[in-house]
Every structure is written in structure tokens, then in C-alpha cells.
Design a protein around this motif. Structure first.
Motif, PDB file in Angstrom:
ATOM      1  N   LYS A 116       0.808  -1.221   0.000  1.00 21.25           N
ATOM      2  CA  LYS A 116       0.000   0.000   0.000  1.00 21.25           C
ATOM      3  C   LYS A 116       0.844   1.275   0.000  1.00 21.25           C
ATOM      4  O   LYS A 116       0.305   2.379   0.138  1.00 21.25           O
ATOM      5  N   LEU A 133     -12.673   2.086  15.596  1.00 22.52           N
ATOM      6  CA  LEU A 133     -12.620   0.847  14.810  1.00 22.52           C
ATOM      7  C   LEU A 133     -13.663  -0.161  15.279  1.00 22.52           C
ATOM      8  O   LEU A 133     -14.042  -0.176  16.453  1.00 22.52           O
ATOM      9  N   ASP A 134     -14.103  -1.019  14.345  1.00 22.93           N
ATOM     10  CA  ASP A 134     -15.052  -2.062  14.733  1.00 22.93           C
ATOM     11  C   ASP A 134     -14.311  -3.138  15.545  1.00 22.93           C
ATOM     12  O   ASP A 134     -13.086  -3.158  15.578  1.00 22.93           O
ATOM     13  N   GLN A 166      -6.343  -0.265   8.440  1.00 24.59           N
ATOM     14  CA  GLN A 166      -5.112  -0.028   7.677  1.00 24.59           C
ATOM     15  C   GLN A 166      -4.533   1.342   8.001  1.00 24.59           C
ATOM     16  O   GLN A 166      -3.317   1.496   8.151  1.00 24.59           O
ATOM     17  N   LYS A 167      -5.408   2.331   8.145  1.00 21.89           N
ATOM     18  CA  LYS A 167      -4.914   3.678   8.503  1.00 21.89           C
ATOM     19  C   LYS A 167      -4.192   3.635   9.842  1.00 21.89           C
ATOM     20  O   LYS A 167      -3.140   4.253  10.018  1.00 21.89           O
ATOM     21  N   THR A 194     -11.497  -5.254  13.790  1.00 21.80           N
ATOM     22  CA  THR A 194     -10.329  -4.444  13.449  1.00 21.80           C
ATOM     23  C   THR A 194      -9.600  -4.027  14.723  1.00 21.80           C
ATOM     24  O   THR A 194      -8.368  -3.991  14.761  1.00 21.80           O
ATOM     25  N   ASP A 249      -7.095   7.935   2.137  1.00 22.38           N
ATOM     26  CA  ASP A 249      -8.535   7.737   1.890  1.00 22.38           C
ATOM     27  C   ASP A 249      -8.817   6.490   1.058  1.00 22.38           C
ATOM     28  O   ASP A 249      -9.977   6.151   0.813  1.00 22.38           O
ATOM     29  N   GLN A 250      -7.767   5.801   0.629  1.00 20.46           N
ATOM     30  CA  GLN A 250      -7.956   4.531  -0.078  1.00 20.46           C
ATOM     31  C   GLN A 250      -7.810   3.333   0.859  1.00 20.46           C
ATOM     32  O   GLN A 250      -7.808   2.188   0.425  1.00 20.46           O
ATOM     33  N   LEU A 251      -7.678   3.628   2.151  1.00 21.92           N
ATOM     34  CA  LEU A 251      -7.449   2.555   3.128  1.00 21.92           C
ATOM     35  C   LEU A 251      -8.622   2.413   4.088  1.00 21.92           C
ATOM     36  O   LEU A 251      -9.360   3.364   4.331  1.00 21.92           O
ATOM     37  N   SER A 252      -8.764   1.229   4.671  1.00 15.63           N
ATOM     38  CA  SER A 252      -9.751   1.016   5.731  1.00 15.63           C
ATOM     39  C   SER A 252      -9.242   1.652   7.023  1.00 15.63           C
ATOM     40  O   SER A 252      -8.061   2.005   7.135  1.00 15.63           O
ATOM     41  N   GLY A 253     -10.120   1.782   8.011  1.00 12.45           N
ATOM     42  CA  GLY A 253      -9.713   2.349   9.299  1.00 12.45           C
ATOM     43  C   GLY A 253      -8.570   1.581   9.932  1.00 12.45           C
ATOM     44  O   GLY A 253      -7.611   2.172  10.437  1.00 12.45           O
TER      45      GLY A 253
END
Ligand code: ADP
Ligand code: ADP
Length: 237
Positions: free
Chosen positions: A138, A176-177, A150-151, A180, A144-148
């Protein structure tokens, strides 16, 4: 020797408006974090957790008391030296605080540029860090192309870039959920185990403490009302 020691630390904010009241955000807190600890600080919103973290990270001065990191007293140290101490502390945040206009690579490279590393050193170090957090593929993406999750892994890579001994995590999984959250906490456990990084975890969530911390301080209205091994603190009647 404790890595972080607070002794009778108080932080009072002056009244916000004329005729308002001063807020005692941190009230006579004494605690010690040993090297290698994952130390949880739990409490409801407004308990003083974020203020405590800002004091430890020397982003704000304490009103009174003593704060030492690795034996060095922060209280009263001039800003120039505080900046040096801050460079030895990594920090991750609830909202990740990534630079949206920078790639993942550039985000992680940033603290290394500030620290004056050469381009070749930065390239190698960033590759190593992204590998460690599982985001080697990545590097050229934008936040903004990543999930929470990943951020936050980018946030962790950036926080570790200069190999700090201490990592401060301020509600780092609160956005995060559950699944995650679990992944990020597992990664933080590896950071602690594999690199020996001491971690202070601020959270309002008991599950987070149970999952990762070995010691915990419970804060309420600026005070530490209980602290010790997680097992002992939470098995109290
Ligand atoms: P927590 O992180 O546990 O939610 P905080 O440390 O953010 O708690 O806040 C503790 C208390 O200090 C709250 O009453 C809050 O309103 C107050 N406070 C925090 N930051 C400031 C500030 N910069 N100026 C004035 N009051 C503040
Ligand atoms: P060394 O091989 O120098 O003894 P370690 O075994 O401590 O290093 O660490 C192995 C790898 O982890 C190295 O590539 C190093 O850059 C990295 N590393 C070490 N400490 C940290 C840290 N605090 N944060 C992030 N990465 C680290």
C-alpha cells in the motif's frame, strides 16, 4: 528504574470565560510505568486521560508535581529540550492523524525526514516498517484509499519510525469495529514483545484493557482512584 514516573502531578486549566471556574484536569496523580509494560489508563470521558498523555508527551506543562522519563525531569525543562524528548516518544490517535495529501510511504517517512535521515536510509526503513505492519503493498496509496484498520497500521508504522522506547496510544481503537480493534491490539502486542516498546494505552473501553494491558490505572475526575495489575484491579469486590 521506571521509564515514566509521575509524582503528585496536577494540571489546572484556567477559567475559559470571565467568571468561569478553573478545571483541575489531572489531580495529584502518582504512578510508575516500568520498561516493557503495557500500561492501561481507563476512565470515562472527561476523566483527564488525554491531559495526562499530553503531559507525558511534554505537549503541555504540568501545573505542579514531577514527571520523569528515563529519569529525566520534564517539569521546568526548556522547550528545545522537550522537543528532543518528544522525538523519543511515538504517538497514535483515535482519528489516526495521517496527512491525507501524502502517500502511505510519505506519511511513514515524515518523522525520519524531520530527524534528518538520508533518502536511502528512509527508503529502507519505511519498507521495513510497512512490511512489519503488513502494508508493503500500500506504499503508493493515499489514506482515503485505506480502511480504518489499515490507517491505524500506517499510524503505528509512523509512530515507530524512529524506534521510540515509549508509545502512547490515545483511544487508538475507538474508531474501529471490534474485529479491526482486535487486529490492531494484536499488532501493538507484537510491538511490545518484539521491540520491547513500552506502551501506554488510553481508553474508555474495558475490553481493550483486558485484551492488551498488564497494568492499569483507573481515572475519575482527574484522580487515579485505583491502580495495579489488571487482574488485581478488576477482581476487586
Ligand atoms: P478524557 O481524555 O479522560 O476525556 P480530558 O483530559 O480530555 O479527559 O479532560 C479532562 C478535563 O479537562 C475535562 O473537564 C475537560 O473539559 C478539561 N480540559 C481538557 N483540555 C482542556 C483545555 N485545553 N482547556 C480547558 N479545559 C480542558
Ligand atoms: P537489532 O537487530 O539492532 O538488535 P532489534 O532486534 O531490536 O534490532 O529489532 C529488529 C528490527 O526491528 C530492526 O530492523 C529495527 O530497526 C526494528 N526496531 C527495533 N526497535 C524498534 C522500535 N522501537 N520500533 C520500531 N522498530 C524497531
Amino acid at each position: 528504574m521506571a521509564l515514566v514516573a509521575l509524582k503528585n502531578v496536577t494540571k489546572t486549566y484556567p477559567p475559559q470565560a470571565k467568571g468561569g471556574r478553573a478545571v483541575v484536569a489531572v489531580d495529584d496523580v502518582t504512578l510508575e510505568v516500568e520498561p516493557g509494560d503495557v500500561y492501561g489508563i481507563i476512565g470515562y470521558s472527561g476523566a483527564g486521560k488525554s491531559t495526562l498523555v499530553r503531559l507525558v508527551n511534554a505537549l503541555e506543562p504540568a501545573s505542579s508535581g514531577s514527571i520523569t522519563i528515563d529519569g529525566r525531569e520534564l517539569v521546568g525543562l526548556p522547550e528545545r529540550e522537550l522537543r528532543g524528548i518528544r522525538l523519543g516518544i511515538g504517538m497514535i490517535f483515535q482519528q489516526f492523524n495521517l496527512f491525507d495529501s501524502k502517500t502511505v510511504h510519505a506519511n511513514v517517512a515524515y518523522p525520519l525526514q524531520v530527524a534528518g535521515w538520508s533518502k536511502a536510509e528512509i527508503t529502507a526503513r519505511v519498507a521495513e516498517l510497512l512490511e512489519f505492519v503488513g502494508l508493503a503493498d500500500k506504499a503508493r496509496n493515499y489514506p482515503d484509499q485505506l480502511s480504518g484498520g489499515q490507517k491505524q497500521r500506517v499510524g503505528i508504522a509512523r509512530a515507530l519510525a524512529t524506534s521510540p522506547r515509549l508509545l502512547l496510544a490515545d483511544e487508538a481503537t475507538s474508531a474501529l469495529d471490534p474485529e479491526t480493534t482486535h487486529e490492531v491490539l494484536e499488532l501493538l502486542k507484537r510491538v511490545n514483545r518484539e521491540f520491547g516498546v513500552t506502551i501506554i494505552v488510553i481508553t474508555h473501553e474495558m475490553d481493550v484493557i483486558q485484551s492488551i494491558a498488564t497494568k492499569v490505572a483507573v481515572m475519575d475526575s482527574g484522580r487515579v482512584i485505583e491502580n495495579g495489575d489488571v487482574f488485581d484491579v478488576f477482581s476487586d469486590p
